[in-house]
Enzyme design. Sequence first.
Site, PDB file in Angstrom:
ATOM      1  CG  ASP A 144      51.553  54.298  34.169  1.00 47.60           C
ATOM      2  OD1 ASP A 144      52.499  53.971  33.663  1.00 47.60           O
ATOM      3  OD2 ASP A 144      50.850  54.156  35.707  1.00 47.60           O
ATOM      4  CG  ASP A 161      43.566  67.536  30.537  1.00 51.90           C
ATOM      5  OD1 ASP A 161      43.928  66.900  31.286  1.00 51.90           O
ATOM      6  OD2 ASP A 161      42.152  68.417  30.691  1.00 51.90           O
ATOM      7  CG  ASP A 187      48.781  58.181  34.594  1.00 55.36           C
ATOM      8  OD1 ASP A 187      47.993  57.585  35.924  1.00 55.36           O
ATOM      9  OD2 ASP A 187      50.167  58.818  34.478  1.00 55.36           O
TER      10      ASP A 187
END
Length: 290
Positions: A144, A161, A187
Amino acid sequence: MVLGSAIITLALYFNGERFGGPAADNEVLYLWIALYAGYFFSRIQLFVQLTVIASGYAMALLLIHPGQIGVTRWLITMGVVTVSANVVYALRRRNDQLVARLSEAARTDPLTGLVNRKGFDEALARELANATRAGRSLALLFCDIDNFKALNDRLGHPTGDAVLVAVGSVSLDLVRFGDTMARIGGDEFAAILPNTTGPGASDTAERLRRLVADAVNGEVGPIAMSFGVAVGCPQGKTSEDLIREADRALYEAKRLGRNRGVIASIDPVPETDAESGTGAEPRLFAPARP
């Protein structure tokens, strides 16, 4: 369906028309055979079925001797039957394509184009079963983006994004054909790497870490990622085991300072670790660059 066509042909022959009786229009029953074939059969099977209908109907008309109108009756009947069957076949193909697209959409993350959590779970179960049967290794990579919430708060969700899209694009370019790259959370990303051991998975993770850091710059700055790796076969682990180990390794990488990775288990275990009994302990790779 061939038997049904033969029965309809016999009904035409025995309906009394050949003895001067009125036509019973039983040929309309061929339409039901053609519609069924158009919906359930392949293109070749449909062609064979239409050929059977055309041959049987032509034979019945020749035996009945309806006169010059026989050719017209055959052309009209076979035209209606053929067109109807092909329309149904085309509609069924279109429906199949729509269902396939919906099924793919249900397993695809709309933002990054990666496999979503549903698709990831299915792929992991499938690849683990294949690896178990073949006796091959399987690696699971969790990762992540470090401090992603702070990035969203500082630069806004559109920028966040864009970072996710960039990570997804870099990931797709990096993994091999046959690997599965997924976005399993906000994420959080995961890679299923068939026929891969711990060192191979750690190498993939390190390359992804460097590529992401180099790809996202400008206003955002370099993006750091943390990784956790777990290895399955030939240890005979379940999907839940791999997910648990990879998740634990990922959190260990974050505890150690982020921007790095940890392997939950390595296959095979080096002799020195086997003697010391630390072979199953998480181990660090790819420490943060200065």
